[in-house]
Design an enzyme around this catalytic site. Structure first.
Site, mmCIF file in Angstrom:
data_model
loop_
_atom_site.group_PDB
_atom_site.id
_atom_site.type_symbol
_atom_site.label_atom_id
_atom_site.label_comp_id
_atom_site.label_asym_id
_atom_site.label_seq_id
_atom_site.Cartn_x
_atom_site.Cartn_y
_atom_site.Cartn_z
ATOM 1 N N THR A 78 9.575 -0.941 -1.629
ATOM 2 C CA THR A 78 10.603 -1.064 -2.991
ATOM 3 C C THR A 78 9.937 -1.955 -3.888
ATOM 4 O O THR A 78 10.546 -1.968 -4.996
ATOM 5 C CB THR A 78 12.022 -1.228 -2.313
ATOM 6 O OG1 THR A 78 11.952 -2.397 -1.554
ATOM 7 C CG2 THR A 78 12.744 -0.256 -1.915
ATOM 8 N N LYS B 254 2.372 10.257 0.321
ATOM 9 C CA LYS B 254 3.389 9.947 1.286
ATOM 10 C C LYS B 254 4.727 10.970 0.885
ATOM 11 O O LYS B 254 4.907 10.880 -0.207
ATOM 12 C CB LYS B 254 3.618 8.435 0.853
ATOM 13 C CG LYS B 254 4.871 8.061 1.746
ATOM 14 C CD LYS B 254 4.917 6.559 1.259
ATOM 15 C CE LYS B 254 6.516 6.019 1.871
ATOM 16 N NZ LYS B 254 6.905 4.731 1.139
ATOM 17 N N GLU C 14 0.606 -1.195 0.045
ATOM 18 C CA GLU C 14 0.072 0.184 0.063
ATOM 19 C C GLU C 14 0.892 1.182 0.083
ATOM 20 O O GLU C 14 0.257 2.607 -0.122
ATOM 21 C CB GLU C 14 -0.847 0.008 1.162
ATOM 22 C CG GLU C 14 -1.671 -1.099 1.233
ATOM 23 C CD GLU C 14 -2.945 -1.183 2.177
ATOM 24 O OE1 GLU C 14 -2.664 -0.769 3.360
ATOM 25 O OE2 GLU C 14 -3.840 -1.633 2.069
HETATM 26 C C1 LIG Z 1 3.597 -7.853 4.347
HETATM 27 C C2 LIG Z 1 4.147 -7.367 2.759
HETATM 28 C C3 LIG Z 1 3.706 -6.025 2.842
HETATM 29 C C4 LIG Z 1 4.170 -5.214 1.529
HETATM 30 N N1 LIG Z 1 3.988 -3.926 1.402
HETATM 31 C C5 LIG Z 1 4.559 -3.492 0.364
HETATM 32 C C6 LIG Z 1 4.584 -1.966 0.113
HETATM 33 O O1 LIG Z 1 4.111 -1.253 0.992
HETATM 34 N N2 LIG Z 1 4.980 -1.293 -1.049
HETATM 35 C C7 LIG Z 1 5.428 -2.094 -1.942
HETATM 36 O O2 LIG Z 1 5.700 -1.695 -2.924
HETATM 37 N N3 LIG Z 1 5.169 -3.541 -2.032
HETATM 38 C C8 LIG Z 1 4.876 -4.027 -1.027
HETATM 39 N N4 LIG Z 1 4.873 -5.433 -0.747
HETATM 40 C C9 LIG Z 1 4.853 -5.960 -2.024
HETATM 41 C C10 LIG Z 1 3.850 -6.191 -3.030
HETATM 42 O O3 LIG Z 1 2.848 -6.765 -2.120
HETATM 43 C C11 LIG Z 1 3.721 -6.887 -4.218
HETATM 44 O O4 LIG Z 1 5.100 -6.547 -5.015
HETATM 45 C C12 LIG Z 1 2.746 -6.462 -5.082
HETATM 46 O O5 LIG Z 1 1.428 -6.533 -4.712
HETATM 47 C C13 LIG Z 1 2.997 -7.218 -6.406
HETATM 48 O O6 LIG Z 1 2.578 -8.558 -6.156
HETATM 49 P P1 LIG Z 1 2.434 -9.555 -7.563
HETATM 50 O O7 LIG Z 1 1.485 -8.899 -8.268
HETATM 51 O O8 LIG Z 1 3.760 -9.934 -7.698
HETATM 52 O O9 LIG Z 1 1.596 -10.891 -6.669
HETATM 53 P P2 LIG Z 1 0.304 -11.205 -6.260
HETATM 54 O O10 LIG Z 1 -0.338 -9.883 -5.830
HETATM 55 O O11 LIG Z 1 0.353 -12.364 -5.233
HETATM 56 O O12 LIG Z 1 -0.330 -11.630 -7.725
HETATM 57 C C14 LIG Z 1 -0.348 -13.169 -8.000
HETATM 58 C C15 LIG Z 1 -1.267 -13.253 -9.127
HETATM 59 O O13 LIG Z 1 -1.180 -14.514 -10.054
HETATM 60 C C16 LIG Z 1 -2.178 -15.342 -10.246
HETATM 61 N N5 LIG Z 1 -1.705 -16.671 -10.001
HETATM 62 C C17 LIG Z 1 -0.955 -17.551 -9.326
HETATM 63 N N6 LIG Z 1 -0.901 -18.413 -9.395
HETATM 64 C C18 LIG Z 1 -1.887 -18.854 -10.696
HETATM 65 C C19 LIG Z 1 -2.359 -19.901 -11.418
HETATM 66 N N7 LIG Z 1 -1.830 -21.311 -11.133
HETATM 67 N N8 LIG Z 1 -3.313 -19.824 -12.413
HETATM 68 C C20 LIG Z 1 -3.564 -18.485 -12.718
HETATM 69 N N9 LIG Z 1 -3.340 -17.417 -12.219
HETATM 70 C C21 LIG Z 1 -2.432 -17.564 -10.817
HETATM 71 C C22 LIG Z 1 -3.058 -14.974 -9.013
HETATM 72 O O14 LIG Z 1 -4.378 -14.998 -9.151
HETATM 73 C C23 LIG Z 1 -2.625 -13.308 -8.719
HETATM 74 O O15 LIG Z 1 -3.520 -12.586 -9.684
HETATM 75 C C24 LIG Z 1 4.445 -6.212 0.544
HETATM 76 C C25 LIG Z 1 4.621 -7.476 0.418
HETATM 77 C C26 LIG Z 1 4.361 -8.218 1.777
HETATM 78 C C27 LIG Z 1 4.359 -9.872 1.764
#
Ligand SMILES: Cc1cc2nc3c(=O)[nH]c(=O)nc-3n(C[C@H](O)[C@H](O)[C@H](O)COP(=O)(O)OP(=O)(O)OC[C@H]3O[C@@H](n4cnc5c(N)ncnc54)[C@H](O)[C@@H]3O)c2cc1C
Length: 501
Positions: A344, A78, A49
């Site tokens: 980050t 922010k 967030e």
């Molecule tokens: C505790 C915590 C706090 C955080 N706070 C911050 C922050 O303040 N600022 C920041 O920049 N980042 C933060 N992050 C990191 C941030 O959450 C992620 O970098 C960002 O949300 C991107 O996530 P993503 O898209 O890589 O993965 P996800 O949001 O997990 O998306 C994964 C996607 O893949 C799909 N998927 C997975 N497997 C399959 C499958 N087999 N078939 C079809 N679809 C599939 C899911 O449906 C989903 O749509 C934080 C992370 C954590 C753990």
């Protein structure tokens, strides 16, 4: 004209939809076609967030309207992060998105400040940061472009609801012609000779083929980790936190234009104000506290009633050795995760997208392009890693095992070097690109109690009285200008009141 390149994005969290939105301009130019596959039955991580100022550049670049985005994601501003209890219990400093003063008599500002400090009394360094003073007063207005004005010396980022941001980007990308396919991927199919990914198979049996596959599947790392079997570089000996309990709480009256990070016995707790609620989470090391105690602790330290049960997330700090291998490119959590301390991750997604666009390949994978992509991504990860470790290592807390461990652990050589040269004479490495700029390092070094021992000879170009006067003029002009800024709440109510309630 050659056929457009078929790009398949696996995953529709922040990484997937940011990537799809970023590639929209290439789709428009008929350079590629993009299909994004996601499954509503596999939840995205649902946190993330807080952002960095680069996010605004990315949004502007791809054509996102700021007011629209802020209204639809309940965003706030922010200006930095307040670190409470990090260097020692009772301490508070802010890492601002802005500078500390400017060069005086040919020497960097912090050198002049250190000279006055060594000679006696000086105001804390935060008195010379416009962004920090605005944070301390909960005020915000847009920075101006005229560099001779004191209110041009900062930039800003957003806090937003991560789920709403992914939804917002989905609408944005679909409106630009990106194709979304709903379904769970059950198989990833490789070419028997080249080892490239040829297609992915959905639970329905439907096969989707492509030239390149972008892994945005989150911590599952379905393509890069599971299928390509890319080794993971584990950094958890330095970044020991491996879990978090996230929990939203009711909105409180004053919206701070900054994130707060409070160091606790076994980690730290974030506090992120949004227009409709506050996001909180305790990031902790399972070596130093039990899950039950951590869940209890996050609730105990909320400043308003919780709106849900705490949700646990597990992670390991590190990154996959390569982010681009053969025809697979990993972004977001699928490529690695350090920890959320300096917000980050979204920045690293953005860097990966921009690098991909700059190094956009032809139909056949090109090792020179993927090597360069990996070099750039590695550089960013390594620098972020060092900066994060610094927060843990540079502490004089003696109240718990985690802080003693972090203070005594050997750190990467690259970080030890940065600490040594700052300690010796306040020197800070300057990068042309990437995170983090000198004010960030200054705020953490000083905020956590490291003082430079010597000053740059240029700092002796002016007399002590001349420097003191300049410092005094600067802090006065900052204070006076900040006083007439609107309150952050007023700014939001006027500029981008939530459309969602
Ligand atoms: C505790 C915590 C706090 C955080 N706070 C911050 C922050 O303040 N600022 C920041 O920049 N980042 C933060 N992050 C990191 C941030 O959450 C992620 O970098 C960002 O949300 C991107 O996530 P993503 O898209 O890589 O993965 P996800 O949001 O997990 O998306 C994964 C996607 O893949 C799909 N998927 C997975 N497997 C399959 C499958 N087999 N078939 C079809 N679809 C599939 C899911 O449906 C989903 O749509 C934080 C992370 C954590 C753990």
């Amino acid at each position: 004209m050659s056929e457009p390149i078929e790009i398949v994005i696996v995953g529709g969290g922040t990484a997937g939809w940011m990537c799809a939105s970023g590639l929209a301009s290439l789709v428009k130019a008929n350079i590629c076609r993009v299909t994004l596959i996601e499954s509503e039955s596999i939840a995205s991580v649902g946190v993330g967030e807080a952002t960095l100022p680069h996010m605004k550049e990315f949004n502007d670049y791809i054509g996102i309207n700021e007011v629209d985005m802020m209204q639809k994601t309940n965003a706030t501003i922010k200006l930095g992060i307040e670190f409470v209890n990090w260097g020692f219990l009772g301490s508070s400093y802010i890492h601002p998105f802005g500078t500390f003063g400017e060069k005086i008599g040919g020497a960097d500002f912090h050198q002049q400040w250190a000279r006055v400090k060594q000679a006696g009394d000086v105001e804390p360094i935060e008195a010379f940061s416009y962004a920090i003073q605005a944070c301390r007063k909960n005020r915000f207005e847009f920075p101006v472009d005229n560099h001779s004005e004191i209110n041009s010396t900062y930039s800003y980022a957003y806090h937003f609801d991560a789920g709403l941001y992914a939804k917002f980007l989905r609408q944005f990308a679909e409106a630009k012609g990106l194709k979304r396919v709903e379904g769970i991927i059950t198989d990833v199919n490789l070419h028997p000779d080249s080892g490239n990914i040829t297609s992915v198979t959905l639970e329905s049996g439907h096969k989707i083929v492509g030239d390149y596959f972008i892994d945005c599947s989150g911590f599952r790392s379905l393509l890069m980790g599971k299928t390509m079997q890319m080794p993971f570089e584990d950094w958890s000996q330095w970044l020991v936190c491996d879990r978090a309990f996230a929990v939203p709480s009711e909105r409180v009256e004053i919206l701070t234009p900054y994130t707060r990070s409070t160091a606790k016995a076994a980690g730290w707790q974030w506090r992120i104000p949004l227009q409709h609620r506050t996001g909180n989470g305790y990031v902790y090391s399972s070596q130093f506290i039990s899950d039950d105690e951590a869940a209890h602790s996050v609730l105990k330290d909320l400043d308003a009633p919780a709106l849900a049960e705490p949700k646990m997330l597990k992670f390991k700090a590190g990154r996959y050795k390569k982010s681009w291998h053969k025809n697979c490119i990993a972004m977001g959590l699928a490529s690695g995760f350090l920890e959320p301390l300096e917000s980050t991750s979204i920045y690293l997604i953005q860097v990966a997208i921009i690098n991909l666009m700059n190094l956009f390949p032809n139909k056949n994978p090109d090792q020179a392009l993927s090597d360069e992509f990996n070099r750039l991504v590695d550089l960013e990860y390594d620098r972020v890693r060092d900066f994060l470790i610094l927060h843990y290592h540079l502490n004089s807390r003696d109240d718990s095992e985690l802080w003693r461990y972090c203070r005594n652990m050997p750190v990467p050589e690259s970080l030890q070097h940065k600490i040594n040269v700052f300690k010796h004479r306040g020197h800070i490495d300057l990068y042309r690109y990437g995170l983090f700029a000198p004010p960030s390092w200054i705020s953490v070094f000083l905020g956590q109690g490291l003082q430079q021992e010597n000053v740059d000879p240029y700092a002796h170009n002016l007399s002590l009285d001349q420097i003191k006067k300049k410092l005094n003029d600067l802090s006065t002009s900052i204070k006076e200008r900040v006083e007439i800024m609107p309150m952050h709440d007023e700014f939001l109510a006027d500029y981008c009141p939530s459309k969602l309630g």
